[in-house]
Scaffold this motif. Structure first.
Motif, PDB file in Angstrom:
ATOM      1  N   ASP A   8       8.886   1.007  22.624  1.00 47.98           N
ATOM      2  CA  ASP A   8       8.749   0.085  23.749  1.00 47.98           C
ATOM      3  C   ASP A   8       8.048   0.820  24.897  1.00 47.98           C
ATOM      4  N   LEU A   9       6.942   0.254  25.351  1.00 50.60           N
ATOM      5  CA  LEU A   9       6.064   0.959  26.292  1.00 50.60           C
ATOM      6  C   LEU A   9       5.882   0.182  27.586  1.00 50.60           C
ATOM      7  N   PRO A  10       6.526   0.597  28.651  1.00 53.56           N
ATOM      8  CA  PRO A  10       6.267  -0.057  29.932  1.00 53.56           C
ATOM      9  C   PRO A  10       4.763  -0.038  30.238  1.00 53.56           C
ATOM     10  N   VAL A  11       4.307  -1.110  30.840  1.00 50.07           N
ATOM     11  CA  VAL A  11       2.862  -1.276  31.010  1.00 50.07           C
ATOM     12  C   VAL A  11       2.275  -0.178  31.894  1.00 50.07           C
ATOM     13  N   ASP A  12       3.040   0.299  32.874  1.00 47.84           N
ATOM     14  CA  ASP A  12       2.495   1.357  33.728  1.00 47.84           C
ATOM     15  C   ASP A  12       2.459   2.698  33.004  1.00 47.84           C
ATOM     16  N   VAL A  13       3.318   2.880  32.007  1.00 44.81           N
ATOM     17  CA  VAL A  13       3.240   4.099  31.191  1.00 44.81           C
ATOM     18  C   VAL A  13       1.908   4.101  30.440  1.00 44.81           C
ATOM     19  N   ILE A  24       7.566   0.246   8.916  1.00 44.62           N
ATOM     20  CA  ILE A  24       6.622  -0.292   9.889  1.00 44.62           C
ATOM     21  C   ILE A  24       6.877   0.351  11.252  1.00 44.62           C
ATOM     22  N   VAL A  25       5.827   0.415  12.046  1.00 50.52           N
ATOM     23  CA  VAL A  25       5.981   0.846  13.437  1.00 50.52           C
ATOM     24  C   VAL A  25       5.596  -0.345  14.307  1.00 50.52           C
ATOM     25  N   ALA A  26       6.533  -0.795  15.138  1.00 51.14           N
ATOM     26  CA  ALA A  26       6.272  -1.918  16.039  1.00 51.14           C
ATOM     27  C   ALA A  26       6.108  -1.361  17.447  1.00 51.14           C
ATOM     28  N   ILE A  27       5.010  -1.730  18.076  1.00 49.04           N
ATOM     29  CA  ILE A  27       4.778  -1.284  19.448  1.00 49.04           C
ATOM     30  C   ILE A  27       4.885  -2.503  20.353  1.00 49.04           C
ATOM     31  N   THR A  28       5.765  -2.419  21.341  1.00 50.54           N
ATOM     32  CA  THR A  28       5.914  -3.553  22.252  1.00 50.54           C
ATOM     33  C   THR A  28       5.587  -3.122  23.671  1.00 50.54           C
ATOM     34  N   GLY A  85       7.205 -12.026  23.284  1.00 51.53           N
ATOM     35  CA  GLY A  85       6.396 -11.401  22.237  1.00 51.53           C
ATOM     36  C   GLY A  85       7.266 -10.458  21.431  1.00 51.53           C
ATOM     37  N   ALA A  86       8.010  -9.644  22.138  1.00 49.55           N
ATOM     38  CA  ALA A  86       8.871  -8.660  21.480  1.00 49.55           C
ATOM     39  C   ALA A  86       9.994  -9.342  20.700  1.00 49.55           C
ATOM     40  N   THR A  87      10.648 -10.336  21.316  1.00 49.72           N
ATOM     41  CA  THR A  87      11.765 -10.972  20.594  1.00 49.72           C
ATOM     42  C   THR A  87      11.262 -11.741  19.369  1.00 49.72           C
ATOM     43  N   ASN A  88      10.040 -12.216  19.414  1.00 46.48           N
ATOM     44  CA  ASN A  88       9.489 -12.887  18.228  1.00 46.48           C
ATOM     45  C   ASN A  88       9.342 -11.940  17.038  1.00 46.48           C
ATOM     46  N   LEU A  89       9.354 -10.658  17.285  1.00 52.76           N
ATOM     47  CA  LEU A  89       9.237  -9.697  16.179  1.00 52.76           C
ATOM     48  C   LEU A  89      10.555  -9.510  15.426  1.00 52.76           C
ATOM     49  N   VAL A  90      11.647  -9.941  16.059  1.00 54.14           N
ATOM     50  CA  VAL A  90      12.968  -9.516  15.582  1.00 54.14           C
ATOM     51  C   VAL A  90      13.230  -9.845  14.103  1.00 54.14           C
ATOM     52  N   THR A  91      12.938 -11.080  13.690  1.00 53.79           N
ATOM     53  CA  THR A  91      13.183 -11.447  12.287  1.00 53.79           C
ATOM     54  C   THR A  91      12.340 -10.585  11.342  1.00 53.79           C
ATOM     55  N   THR A 124       0.798  -1.225   0.000  1.00 59.37           N
ATOM     56  CA  THR A 124       0.000   0.000   0.000  1.00 59.37           C
ATOM     57  C   THR A 124       0.832   1.279   0.000  1.00 59.37           C
ATOM     58  N   GLY A 125       2.075   1.192   0.447  1.00 60.45           N
ATOM     59  CA  GLY A 125       2.874   2.406   0.591  1.00 60.45           C
ATOM     60  C   GLY A 125       2.594   3.123   1.907  1.00 60.45           C
ATOM     61  N   LYS A 126       1.654   2.584   2.708  1.00 65.94           N
ATOM     62  CA  LYS A 126       1.386   3.191   4.015  1.00 65.94           C
ATOM     63  C   LYS A 126       2.269   2.531   5.077  1.00 65.94           C
ATOM     64  N   VAL A 127       2.249   3.105   6.277  1.00 61.88           N
ATOM     65  CA  VAL A 127       3.028   2.505   7.360  1.00 61.88           C
ATOM     66  C   VAL A 127       2.253   1.314   7.931  1.00 61.88           C
ATOM     67  N   GLY A 128       2.916   0.186   8.086  1.00 67.26           N
ATOM     68  CA  GLY A 128       2.304  -0.994   8.700  1.00 67.26           C
ATOM     69  C   GLY A 128       2.548  -0.962  10.205  1.00 67.26           C
ATOM     70  N   VAL A 129       1.573  -1.445  10.969  1.00 64.79           N
ATOM     71  CA  VAL A 129       1.721  -1.386  12.424  1.00 64.79           C
ATOM     72  C   VAL A 129       1.554  -2.780  13.029  1.00 64.79           C
ATOM     73  N   CYS A 130       2.429  -3.128  13.968  1.00 62.76           N
ATOM     74  CA  CYS A 130       2.259  -4.385  14.689  1.00 62.76           C
ATOM     75  C   CYS A 130       2.469  -4.162  16.186  1.00 62.76           C
ATOM     76  N   ILE A 131       1.853  -5.035  16.965  1.00 61.61           N
ATOM     77  CA  ILE A 131       1.937  -4.946  18.430  1.00 61.61           C
ATOM     78  C   ILE A 131       2.317  -6.311  18.987  1.00 61.61           C
ATOM     79  N   ALA A 132       3.187  -6.300  20.000  1.00 63.20           N
ATOM     80  CA  ALA A 132       3.500  -7.543  20.699  1.00 63.20           C
ATOM     81  C   ALA A 132       3.703  -7.221  22.173  1.00 63.20           C
ATOM     82  N   THR A 133       3.592  -8.236  22.987  1.00 58.95           N
ATOM     83  CA  THR A 133       3.814  -8.029  24.407  1.00 58.95           C
ATOM     84  C   THR A 133       5.316  -8.030  24.712  1.00 58.95           C
ATOM     85  N   SER A 134       5.658  -7.855  25.961  1.00 52.33           N
ATOM     86  CA  SER A 134       7.074  -7.778  26.341  1.00 52.33           C
ATOM     87  C   SER A 134       7.757  -9.136  26.181  1.00 52.33           C
TER      88      SER A 134
END
Ligand SMILES: Cc1ncc(C[n+]2csc(CCOP(=O)(O)OP(=O)(O)O)c2C)c(N)n1
Lengths: 556, 161
Positions: free
Chosen positions: A159-164, A95-99, A77-83, A64-74
Motif C-alpha cells: 500500500d503506497l501513499p500517493v505522496d510516497v 501475486i503482488v498487488a500494489i494499491t 479500487g483497493a477494496t475491489n481487489l479483496v475477492t 506461467t508460474g511467474k508472479v502476477g501483478v495488479c494495481i488499483a487506486t486507494s
C-alpha cells in the motif's frame, strides 16, 4: 541514482522480470501511472473492474508460474481487489498487488477514498506493507516478490501513499535480501524420508494423493516416476489436476465430493496414503473421521502448518514436493502390487464417469468432452464455479500441469473470465477455454471489453441451464426441490457478444456442439462466446453429500 | 491445558494486530498477553497464555511461525522458567478492616501504594497462583478494581529466546 519513487518502483518491477501488469488507475496511483506512461518493457492491461485485475494477475501466475501483478487506486479500487486476493490466497497463487493510498499526513482521518487496505487484507495475504518511508521502497518491492513466490506462494500487498510515490529517492537496486524470520525449508529431513521409504516398502495398498503443491513445485515428473516405480495409483485434488496425465493407467482421477468412484474407494481402502502438496480440504476428505481410516499417512508439504491440521500424519515431511519426492525416489526400491492394482482397475472399469445421451438435448458433459477431443486434450481450461467447474474437472482430461485453472479453495464465481485474460496473456499461443455457467459469467462479464481491447481469442463456453445450477442441485437433493432464488435470467449472450465485439454462437441441439466448437477454434483475434443451452436440471454425479464419508456416494 | 508461549517478533507497526487477528480468525482465545520491547530495539517479545488441547496449541504455534514478522515461538509450558505478573488491587477499607488487609498485604510481600479514606491500592507481584490467592483472600472486603499485567516468563539459567 536520484529518481521519483514511482519511477523507482517501475525499475524494481522490471528487475523482478515483470512484463505485464493488470490494473485500473485513480487519484492515489497517478504518480505510478505516470511512470508507466513511458515504460516500454512493461505492458499494462486496463481491466474494467479491479476484481478483474486481481483474477487476471492470478490467472497469469497460475498459467506461467511467474508472479502476477495488479494495481488499483486507494479506497474502492483497493477494496475491489479483496475477492481476487482471497482467491489467490486460498490457492497459494503468487501475486503482488500494489494499491494507492491517501497522503501520509491525512492517513487515518477518514480522508476521501481512504480505506485501511493493509488492515483489511491482513488475513488474506501472505504478507503486506503500508509504506511510509519512501527510501525503503526498493527493499520492500524485492521482499514482496521474494515472499510471494518462495515457500508456499501467496499474495502480497503493498500500500503506497500517493505522496510516497512522488518523493524523490536515491535508488539503488537491491541484489539480495534475507529475512531473519522467513526461511522456508525445501529439503526433506532424511530420517523422515527414510521412514517414508520404509512405509512404501511395506505397503500393500498404497495410494498417492497429489494436490496443488505438486503443480506449484513442478513435481509432475517425480510423481509419475514414483507411481511407476512402485506401482502406486494416483488420485488428485481439484488443485492437483494436471500433475499426472489423466490417461495414465495409474491415474484414478478426482478425489472427494464429485470425485470418481475409483479414487474415493481407493483412498477409503488404502493402507498407505502418500499426500503430496495437498491440504486435505473438506471437499477432498468428506467426513474426516472416516477418511482413509485404514491408512498410514505420509504428508509432504512445504507449509508445516498444513501437517496435522485436518488429517493426522504418521510420517510428516516438511519440504518442497519435488525435492522430497526425489529424495524418496533415490532410496526406494521398485515394487509391485498386482492384486491391489487389479482391484483398483476393476473399480475404474465398473464405474467410469458417465452421462446419458438423450437425443438432441445438450448434455454439459458432452460439451466438455467434445472440447477435449477437438483440442486434442491440450487446451488450457479455466473455469467458473459450480456445476460447470465440476463437469470441466471430470470430463476434460488434462495432460500437463498448469493446464487446469480454477478457484478451488474459495470457489469464486466470476473468476473464470478475468483469469482467462491473464492466462491468454501469459500463454499467447495456447487455446484457452473458459468453461462457464450462466450465473458465474454474469459476475465479471464486463471483462469481455478488456479481452476485446486486447484482441484475445479466449473461448467462453457457457453451460447455460437457466439456473444457479449447483445451488439448485443441492436444493433438489437436500432441500426437497424448494428452488429458492436459483432461477436466473441472462441477457441474449449472442447479442451481448456482438455488442462487445466478440463472436457469439448459440447451440440448441446436441448435434450442433461439434461444429460450434470448431467454429470457435477458428476465431483468432477476439473472444468467442458459445451459448450452450444445456439440459436445465442435469446433476453433477457422483456426489458425496457435504460432511458424508467419501465411500458413500450418490451415483445416480 | 494452559500454555505459555513466548513469541519474539519484529518491532514493527501492525505486528500486534497480525498476531491478535490470527488468534481470532482461527478461533483461539487469548487468556493473557504481555508485550514489550527487548534488549534489541528491533524486536519485541510477547508472552501469550492460551488454553487448549495439544493439537490446537501446535496449530497456533505453526500459524504464528507462518507470520513473516514472527521470528521465534517457544512454548515454555514444560521448561523451568521464572514467571511473574503484577497486579494493582483497589480494596475497600474501613477503619475496622484496614488492619486485617494490611496484615494480608504484609504476608504476601505486597505493598500499599495508595491510601484513601475508604480504600487502599495494593501492588502485588509474583506468579499467577500467588496473585490469584491474594485476590481471593481480599475479595470479602470488597474489591473495587483490579488491573493485571498478564504474565511474563523467562527461562532460568543462561538459555535465552
Ligand atoms: C461469488 C460467489 N457467490 C455465490 C457462490 C455460491 N454458489 C456456488 S455455485 C453457485 C451457482 C453457480 O451457477 P452458475 O454459474 O450458473 O453455474 P452452474 O452451477 O449452473 O454450472 C453459487 C451461487 C459462489 N460460489 N461464489
Amino acid at each position: 541514482m536520484r529518481m521519483i519513487a514511482a519511477k523507482a518502483i517501475v525499475e524494481c518491477l522490471k528487475r523482478e522480470g515483470v512484463e505485464v501488469i493488470f490494473g485500473y488507475p485513480g487519484g492515489a496511483v497517478l504518480p505510478l501511472y505516470d511512470a508507466l506512461y513511458d515504460e516500454k518493457d512493461i505492458k499494462h492491461i486496463l481491466v474494467r473492474h479491479e476484481q478483474g485485475a486481481a483474477h487476471a494477475a492470478d490467472g497469469y501466475a497460475r498459467a506461467t508460474g511467474k508472479v502476477g501483478v495488479c494495481i488499483a487506486t486507494s479506497g474502492p479500487g483497493a477494496t475491489n481487489l479483496v475477492t481476487g486476493i482471497t482467491t489467490a490466497y486460498m490457492d497459494s497463487s503468487p501475486i503482488v498487488a500494489i494499491t494507492g493510498q491517501v497522503r501520509r499526513d491525512i492517513l487515518g482521518k477518514d480522508s476521501f477514498q481512504e480505506a485501511d487496505i493493509s488492515g483489511i487484507t491482513m488475513p488474506i495475504t501472505k504478507h503486506n506493507y503500508l509504506v511510509k518511508d519512501p527510501d525503503m521502497l526498493p527493499y520492500i518491492v524485492k521482499e514482496a516478490f521474494y515472499i510471494a513466490k518462495t515457500g508456499r506462494p501467496g499474495p502480497v500487498l503493498i500500500d503506497l501513499p500517493v505522496d510516497v510515490q512522488s518523493t524523490e529517492i536515491d535508488y539503488q537496486p537491491i541484489e539480495k535480501i534475507s529475512i531473519r524470520s522467513y526461511r522456508p525449508v525445501y529439503e526433506g529431513n532424511m530420517k523422515q524420508v527414510l521412514k517414508a521409504v520404509e512405509a512404501i516398502k511395506n505397503a500393500e495398498k498404497p495410494v498417492i494423493l497429489v494436490g496443488g503443491g505438486c503443480i506449484i513445485s513442478g513435481a509432475s515428473e517425480e510423481v509419475v516416476a514414483l507411481a511407476e516405480k512402485c506401482q502406486i495409483p494416483v488420485v488428485h485434488s481439484l488443485m492437483g489436476k494436471g500433475t499426472i496425465p489423466e490417461e495414465h493407467p495409474l491415474s484414478l482421477g478426482l478425489l472427494g465430493m464429485h470425485g470418481t468412484v475409483a479414487a474415493n474407494l481407493a483412498v477409503s481402502e488404502c493402507d498407505l496414503l502418500i499426500a503430496v502438496g495437498a491440504r486435505f480440504s473438506d471437499r477432498s476428505t468428506g467426513k474426516v473421521s472416516t477418511f482413509a481410516r485404514m491408512a498410514h499417512v505420509i504428508h509432504i508439504d512445504i507449509d508445516p502448518a498444513e501437517i496435522g491440521k485436518n488429517v493426522r500424519a504418521h510420517i510428516p515431511i516438511v519440504g518442497d514436493a519435488k525435492r522430497v519426492l526425489r529424495q524418496i525416489l533415490e532410496n526406494v526400491e521398485p515394487k509391485k502390487h498386482p492384486l491391489w492394482l487389479e482391484r483398483v482397475q476393476e473399480w475404474k472399469e465398473r464405474h467410469p464417469l458417465r452421462y446419458k445421451e438423450e437425443g438432441e438435448i445438450i448434455k454439459p458433459q458432452k460439451v466438455v468432452e467434445t472440447i477435449w477431443r477437438l483440442t486434442n486434450g491440450e487446451a488450457i481450461i479455466v473455469t467458473e464455479v459450480g456445476q460447470n467447474q465440476m463437469w470441466a474437472a471430470q470430463f476434460y482430461k488434462t495432460k500437463y500441469p498448469r493446464q487446469f485453472i480454477t478457484s478451488g479453495g474459495l470457489g469464486t464465481m466470476g473468476f473464470g473470465l478475468p483469469a482467462s485474460i491473464g492466462v491468454q496473456i501469459g500463454r499467447p499461443d495456447a487455446i484457452v477455454f473458459d468453461i462457464a455457467g450462466d450465473g458465474s459469467i454474469q459476475m465479471n462479464i464486463q471483462e469481455l471489453a478488456t479481452a476485446v481491447q486486447q484482441r484475445l481469442p479466449i473461448k467462453i463456453a457457457i453451460l447455460n441451464n437457466g439456473f444457479l445450477g449447483m445451488v439448485r442441485q443441492w436444493q433438489e437433493l437436500f432441500w426437497q426441490r424448494r428452488y429458492s432464488n436459483v432461477q436466473i435470467t441472462a441477457p441474449d449472450f449472442v447479442k451481448l457478444a456482438d455488442a462487445y465485439g466478440c463472436v457469439g454462437i448459440r447451440v440448441e441441439k446436441s448435434s450442433e456442439i461439434e461444429n460450434a466448437i470448431k467454429k470457435s477454434l477458428e476465431v483468432k483475434d477476439r473472444p468467442c462466446i458459445i451459448d450452450f443451452r444445456i439440459a436445465p436440471e442435469e446433476k453433477v454425479l457422483p456426489m458425496v453429500p457435504a460432511g458424508g464419508s467419501i465411500d458413500n456416494m450418490l451415483v445416480d | 491445558m494452559r500454555h505459555t508461549l513466548s513469541v519474539l517478533v519484529e518491532n514493527k507497526p501492525g505486528v500486534l494486530a497480525r498476531v491478535a487477528g490470527l488468534f481470532k480468525r482461527r478461533g483461539f482465545n487469548i487468556e493473557s498477553l504481555a508485550v514489550s520491547i527487548t534488549q534489541d530495539p528491533s524486536t519485541s517479545r510477547m508472552t501469550i497464555v492460551v488454553d487448549g488441547e495439544e493439537q490446537m496449541i501446535e496449530q497456533i504455534e505453526k500459524q504464528l511461525n507462518k507470520l513473516i514478522d514472527v521470528i521465534k515461538v517457544i512454548d515454555y509450558t514444560f521448561s523451568p522458567t521464572l514467571e511473574r505478573e503484577l497486579a494493582l488491587v483497589k480494596v475497600e477499607a474501613t477503619p475496622q478492616t484496614r488492619r486485617e488487609i494490611l496484615d494480608l498485604t504484609h504476608i504476601f510481600r505486597a505493598t500499599v501504594v495508595d491510601v484513601a479514606e475508604n480504600s487502599l491500592i495494593i501492588e502485588i507481584t509474583g506468579d499467577v497462583e500467588k496473585i490469584d490467592a491474594f485476590i481471593s483472600l481480599v475479595t470479602p472486603y470488597g474489591i473495587k478494581e483490579i488491573v493485571r499485567t498478564g504474565k511474563i516468563v523467562m527461562a532460568r539459567g543462561l538459555q535465552s529466546l
